[in-house]
Each structure stands twice: as C-alpha cells, then as structure tokens.
Design an enzyme around this catalytic site. Sequence first.
Site, PDB file in Angstrom:
ATOM      1  N   GLU A 122      -9.424  -4.302   5.242  1.00  0.00           N
ATOM      2  CA  GLU A 122      -9.253  -3.305   4.471  1.00  0.00           C
ATOM      3  C   GLU A 122      -8.161  -3.838   3.447  1.00  0.00           C
ATOM      4  O   GLU A 122      -8.402  -3.654   2.282  1.00  0.00           O
ATOM      5  CB  GLU A 122      -9.120  -1.937   5.110  1.00  0.00           C
ATOM      6  CG  GLU A 122      -9.449  -0.928   4.365  1.00  0.00           C
ATOM      7  CD  GLU A 122     -11.029  -0.716   4.142  1.00  0.00           C
ATOM      8  OE1 GLU A 122     -11.371  -0.158   3.136  1.00  0.00           O
ATOM      9  OE2 GLU A 122     -11.771  -0.826   5.110  1.00  0.00           O
ATOM     10  N   TYR A 142       2.066  -4.295  13.633  1.00  0.00           N
ATOM     11  CA  TYR A 142       0.577  -3.656  12.836  1.00  0.00           C
ATOM     12  C   TYR A 142      -0.037  -3.174  13.786  1.00  0.00           C
ATOM     13  O   TYR A 142      -0.207  -3.710  14.817  1.00  0.00           O
ATOM     14  CB  TYR A 142       0.095  -4.821  12.174  1.00  0.00           C
ATOM     15  CG  TYR A 142      -1.099  -3.994  11.311  1.00  0.00           C
ATOM     16  CD1 TYR A 142      -0.771  -3.019  10.258  1.00  0.00           C
ATOM     17  CD2 TYR A 142      -2.382  -4.533  11.297  1.00  0.00           C
ATOM     18  CE1 TYR A 142      -1.711  -2.515   9.556  1.00  0.00           C
ATOM     19  CE2 TYR A 142      -3.340  -3.798  10.444  1.00  0.00           C
ATOM     20  CZ  TYR A 142      -2.944  -2.590   9.629  1.00  0.00           C
ATOM     21  OH  TYR A 142      -3.905  -2.148   8.682  1.00  0.00           O
ATOM     22  N   HIS A 164      -4.435 -11.063  14.520  1.00  0.00           N
ATOM     23  CA  HIS A 164      -3.066 -10.982  14.857  1.00  0.00           C
ATOM     24  C   HIS A 164      -2.672 -10.468  15.990  1.00  0.00           C
ATOM     25  O   HIS A 164      -3.357  -9.967  16.747  1.00  0.00           O
ATOM     26  CB  HIS A 164      -2.105 -10.146  13.496  1.00  0.00           C
ATOM     27  CG  HIS A 164      -3.171  -8.871  12.970  1.00  0.00           C
ATOM     28  ND1 HIS A 164      -3.839  -8.981  11.972  1.00  0.00           N
ATOM     29  CD2 HIS A 164      -3.309  -7.847  13.514  1.00  0.00           C
ATOM     30  CE1 HIS A 164      -4.546  -7.830  11.689  1.00  0.00           C
ATOM     31  NE2 HIS A 164      -4.102  -7.067  12.560  1.00  0.00           N
ATOM     32  N   ARG A 181      -3.478  -1.772  14.033  1.00  0.00           N
ATOM     33  CA  ARG A 181      -4.771  -1.964  14.103  1.00  0.00           C
ATOM     34  C   ARG A 181      -5.019  -3.431  14.375  1.00  0.00           C
ATOM     35  O   ARG A 181      -4.977  -4.422  13.591  1.00  0.00           O
ATOM     36  CB  ARG A 181      -5.355  -1.721  12.620  1.00  0.00           C
ATOM     37  CG  ARG A 181      -5.073  -0.179  12.274  1.00  0.00           C
ATOM     38  CD  ARG A 181      -6.026   0.247  10.881  1.00  0.00           C
ATOM     39  NE  ARG A 181      -5.862   1.597  10.806  1.00  0.00           N
ATOM     40  CZ  ARG A 181      -4.994   2.118  10.053  1.00  0.00           C
ATOM     41  NH1 ARG A 181      -3.933   1.381   9.588  1.00  0.00           N
ATOM     42  NH2 ARG A 181      -4.742   3.398   9.880  1.00  0.00           N
ATOM     43  N   ASP A 225      -2.157  -4.565   3.644  1.00  0.00           N
ATOM     44  CA  ASP A 225      -2.273  -4.639   5.210  1.00  0.00           C
ATOM     45  C   ASP A 225      -2.868  -5.931   5.553  1.00  0.00           C
ATOM     46  O   ASP A 225      -3.965  -6.362   5.049  1.00  0.00           O
ATOM     47  CB  ASP A 225      -2.497  -3.689   5.999  1.00  0.00           C
ATOM     48  CG  ASP A 225      -1.533  -2.213   5.811  1.00  0.00           C
ATOM     49  OD1 ASP A 225      -0.560  -2.314   5.512  1.00  0.00           O
ATOM     50  OD2 ASP A 225      -2.175  -1.146   6.113  1.00  0.00           O
ATOM     51  N   ASP A 252      -5.478  -6.772   7.213  1.00  0.00           N
ATOM     52  CA  ASP A 252      -6.719  -6.643   7.994  1.00  0.00           C
ATOM     53  C   ASP A 252      -7.730  -6.719   6.906  1.00  0.00           C
ATOM     54  O   ASP A 252      -7.620  -7.001   5.692  1.00  0.00           O
ATOM     55  CB  ASP A 252      -6.824  -5.317   8.676  1.00  0.00           C
ATOM     56  CG  ASP A 252      -6.418  -4.086   7.953  1.00  0.00           C
ATOM     57  OD1 ASP A 252      -6.254  -4.348   6.678  1.00  0.00           O
ATOM     58  OD2 ASP A 252      -6.260  -3.100   8.587  1.00  0.00           O
ATOM     59  N   GLU A 270       0.803  -1.441   0.082  1.00  0.00           N
ATOM     60  CA  GLU A 270      -0.271   0.085  -0.112  1.00  0.00           C
ATOM     61  C   GLU A 270       0.702   1.351   0.209  1.00  0.00           C
ATOM     62  O   GLU A 270       0.543   2.212  -0.723  1.00  0.00           O
ATOM     63  CB  GLU A 270      -0.911  -0.026   1.177  1.00  0.00           C
ATOM     64  CG  GLU A 270      -2.025  -1.135   1.224  1.00  0.00           C
ATOM     65  CD  GLU A 270      -2.727  -0.914   2.342  1.00  0.00           C
ATOM     66  OE1 GLU A 270      -3.405  -0.038   2.863  1.00  0.00           O
ATOM     67  OE2 GLU A 270      -3.092  -2.144   3.218  1.00  0.00           O
TER      68      GLU A 270
END
Length: 691
Positions: free
Chosen positions: A86, A299, A344, A301, A82, A84, A9
Amino acid sequence: MADYLVIVESPAKAKTIERYLGKKYKVKASLGHVRDLPRSQMGVDVENEFEPKYITIRGKGPVLKELKTAAKKAKRVYLAADPDREGEAIAWHLAHSLDIDDKSECRVVFNEITKDAIKDSFKQPRTIDSDLVDAQQARRILDRLVGYNISPILWKKVKKGLSAGRVQSVAVKIIIDRENEIKNFEPEEYWTIEADFLKDKEEFEGAFYGVDGKKKELKSEEDVKEIQQQMKGDQFTIEKVNKRERRRNPSQPFTTSSLQQEAARKLNFRAKKTMMVAQQLYEGIDLKGKQGITGLITYMRTDSTRLSNSAKADAKSYIEGNFGSEYLSKSNNEKKQGGAQDAHEAIRPTGADRDPKSMKSILSRDQYRLYKLIWDRFISSQMAPAVLDTMTVHLYNEGVEFRATGSEVKFKGFMKVYVEGNDDNKKEKDKLLPPLEEGMKVKAEAIKPNQHFTQPPPRYTEARLVRTLEELGIGRPSTYAPTLDTIQRRGYVALDNKRFVPTELGEIVLEQLREYFPEIIDVDFTKDMEDDLDSIEDGKQDWVSIISQFYQGFQPRLEKAEEEMEHVEIKDEPAGIDCEKCGHEMVYKMGRYGKFLACSNFPDCRNTKPILKKIDVTCPKCQKGEVVERKSKKNRKFFGCERFPECDFISWDKPISRPCPKCESLLVEKKSKKGTQIQCTECDYREEQQS
C-alpha cells in the site's frame, strides 16, 4: 526553503522525522492516498487490459496543491510512505501527481521511526518497486471487479446497502460453516474415572488409562462398571515411574496476526483497536526531554518473525544485564512461516532498554498494555528455554491402569518474562507429585466415575477467526481488521458474548454467492489468488494476465446472476408489541451488535429500542422497576433499571435478588479470571468463590 522535501503518510510522523533529518529537510504528510479509483463508477476499463482510471480523491485537492508547491521549490523529493504494498502504491501515485520520475532514486523506506533508522534509510534511497505497485494495483482492481459487479445485483435482488468481497465473503462462509457444524452436532457419551490417591498423608490425583497396558476408552456406564468389577479393593501398586526433563521453547516475536490474537486473549482488544494502538506506538510517543517524539515499535503490518542482528544484540545486552547470562538463548529460535512474504521484521520494540515499567507514566493505559505485550514477547523470544521436570506414575490394580502426572518448573528461562496465552484462558500451574518409587503401594481414597458428552466446536472469536484466515492463506496482515469490521457493519454477522454469530441476512447472501459465484467463497480459490498476488510482487507473473484469467470465468456468472437470481424478501420478525410513538407493530432487526427492536413504519417512524433482558431482580434504587441487561455504546454489558431515564440505577456487575445478610445492601456477582464471587456493594461481606 529547505533543500529536500520528504513526503510521509501521517502528520504525526512528519514532525518527528523532520527533527531527525535536520534543517535541510522539510517533511510533509500526504494523509494516505492522494489518488484512487472513483467511488461513483467501476473505474476499470475491462476492454482495454483493465486499465484503471485514477482520480484525485475528493478533499485531497488542497493537500496535493500544497505538496506540488513544495516539490517545485525543493532540489529533490523523497517519498517515504509505509514499507508495504500500500505504501509503495502511495509513493507511485505521488510520483505521478508531482511529476517525479518513478525510475529515479526517490523512494526511502524504514521499519521503525528512530533516529538511526531514519538516517540510514536516506543513505540508500531506491527506485519505486513496480512489482509491489502492480501487486497492490491488481488487488485493488480485482476487489473492484468483484465488489462493483456483484454488489449491485445483491442490492437489486436482496437488499440495498449490501456488498460482496473476496476476503469478507470467505470470512462469512467460515463463520456460517461453523454455525452449521454446531447445529448438526450430535453429542457422544463418554466417561472418565478419576481417583484421589494417598501416600504417607500426601494426596495426589490420577486418572484411568487402560487395561493390561493398552489404552481403553469408556463409552458407557457399562464400560465403567466392568472396570470397577475388575479392580479389587483400594490398594494400587506403582509399577513404573517415568521421570524426564522437558524443555519448552519461547514463542517467536509477533506478526500482525499473532499480535491481534494475543491482544484479544490477554487484553480483550478487538483487532481494530489493536491496530489503532499499534499505529500510535509506531508513529511515535513524546518521551519528553532530549528524545522527544519517538517510535516505540517497528512497523505493525508484517507476516515475518525475523529479527535484525542489531535487535538481537540489543535484546541480548538487556537480558544479560538484567537476568544473567544463563537466561540467554543458545540457539536461533527463528522459523520462517509458510506463505510469509518476509518483507520486513517482526513487530518489536525499537529499544530493549525502554522497558514497560519506564514507559508506564508516559503512555496511556491501552498504549502501555499493548507495548508491554510486544516488549515482553520480543525479550522472551531471545531467552533460554524453560526447563521442566516431569513425572508420570503408572498405578495398577488387577491389570487396571491409572496414571498420575506432575511437573515442576526447574528453570524458568523465558517464562520469567512472558508465557503465551491460549484461547481457553487456562492458566498453567505446577502440578507436583509426592516422592513416589516403583513397587510402592498407595491407597485410593476415592474413585470417581464421571459422565461426559462431547461438545460442538466453539464459535469463532476474533482471535480464532484471524488465526483461521491466516492458516488458510486468506488475506494478508493489513486485511484482517478491516475485514472483521466490514462483515459486522454489513450485518452479515453479529457478536454474541464476543463470538461471531451469522445473521439471517448473512446466510441469505452466502446462499446467493454459493449458487452464482462459487469461486468467490471458495477457500482454495481465494488462497490461490493471494498466491498469485504474491507472485506478481515477486515479479514472476504479469498482473494483467492474472486479472484477465479471473475475469474470463467471472463475467458469464455475472450475466447469469443478473438474469436468473430471484428476488429474496427478508421479512422482519414481529416482536409482539406496538410502537409507543406511532402505534405500528415493532419488529426485530439485526444490527452491528446483534438484534434490536425497530418500528415497522420505518422510515416514517424511526423509533428503535434495545432488547431488554430481565434478570428477576427488583431495582434497589426505586423499588418499582426491574433490573435489565443493557449494552453500552462500546457494546459492553451492564445492568440498569428498566424505568430509565426516570431511574438512573446502573451497575457493571450483575445484581442478585437477595440482600447482604450483614448490612441489607445490594449483592452483586464479581467476575474475574479465577471465577465468580458474591460481594456486597457497601460493606466487606463476601461469599466463598463459586466455581
């Protein structure tokens, strides 16, 4: 040309990952999503099982063209967005745009940007997780149905520029409900009695507990007098001394929510700033030398407090080498939180050996402070509990019982590294008692009754609101910061002294939603919808049926609101002064940072002014104007001359009206965690700390 193309990203990650993977790999960035629902229309076909209409995001054409060219030349393409929902959706959109089979093993995920983690992830590529994609798609479509249907009605009936959303509307409701609690709060009187005891010239404090072994509340002055009359003299007998050893366990590693809360308490960071700095630490910092750009944290989030075995071993090695084996935890401190997806790990440093002290010269001030918070929390979570010796003394006078409590840290354990903050910013201190034994007589030097009144619940800070949303199951880690930002930008709430205050506009919008769309602001409904999205991610429910079930009840409400919602006129409050530019009346407006003055002749006249709060101090520089309270662009309070720009006097500290008795210069109030102190701006004069 490289054999393999990897798409991430962020450009910041691309260079680092390319260096780790070697010459056969070319790493490019998609700069987030490349496809999305169109901004100019709903983009959801409600007649055809809510089929979404995806288009290339404006401005992403050149990026997509470059990726397509690179993909055609590569033997294989890996999608490394990423880890997740999204990120999974971004990978899915890229697969469709680049004609990559989403059933092929094209997806790689990693929780940290370190050499080992990156190389390991490419050893086990997988297919794109369709359940994760469906969950993200369902949320996006659901939010589009709500926002693009309700917002136009609010524009037409209330005011242009308004919006409504599932999570943001509930957040506004929570803030307004709290404000109503405060307005309707009726204080109740209560009393306490404190005593200063003396034993062999050593003083200690105690407080009234009850009578004849039973706890008693003091609700009036008459209750206090009754207790005072029952006591005889100032001699108390110690009838019981309870000593025990208490263990205090460390806090678990950070989740997104707990990191935002603790950064607000300890660093004074807004949620948006916390996530921005955390993103920098995750994507990588240039450590110079052989290491180069390296991700310093995992990460950011996540709603999990889980740690990998390798991370635990890393922490154990550091603790044993720097503090000794007695500081190692003997038990597993992990607890899975209810409702956590546990996708995670918790937020942690990627290497325990990169302690904050060694990173300080490399990081910016904000990066260092947040990294230290994350590192401290992680290391302390793997340390032994603190051991405290506690002591409770029961003192009696004619059946009236006072109690004195004390504690002392016997073994610091995890507290050697880190202690979690609290919302009231109260620091814990050892409260020691002198050697006291049963049967001893002690003297009460002073017995002090104090009148109190119960206080209303506090307004929400960002940290309190995030915690409340998390406890209620509203939103997910990635939604908290943007939600808080949105409700302020829309003018539904404002920050006053770092606490949320609802605006008139916010209350009006909530009232309309309460009448016509009660489910949108219903906490249980919103929580259940989050649970449904989780069940889609787990493959237990079909996303179309979830959306369809919602829309069946939602559409009739839309039709009713369109027909029956009345127009609401929001009148501006007159300020009592005229605009110096055009002569029209100035009015009070509500902006992102609270009220301000604006010309009523807008848009023909765009004159605006801050509301200046005078502090009854003459400007020490020009001696003509008064010092007023102002706000900086970052909403930080400062003090300046009302004659600005003619006079440029400013001070971050609040000036006071009297001059320094030593040199006649300006005195200011210096605030710290310990309290407020009066200081001179020129000499070393200071006054005793005020409580």
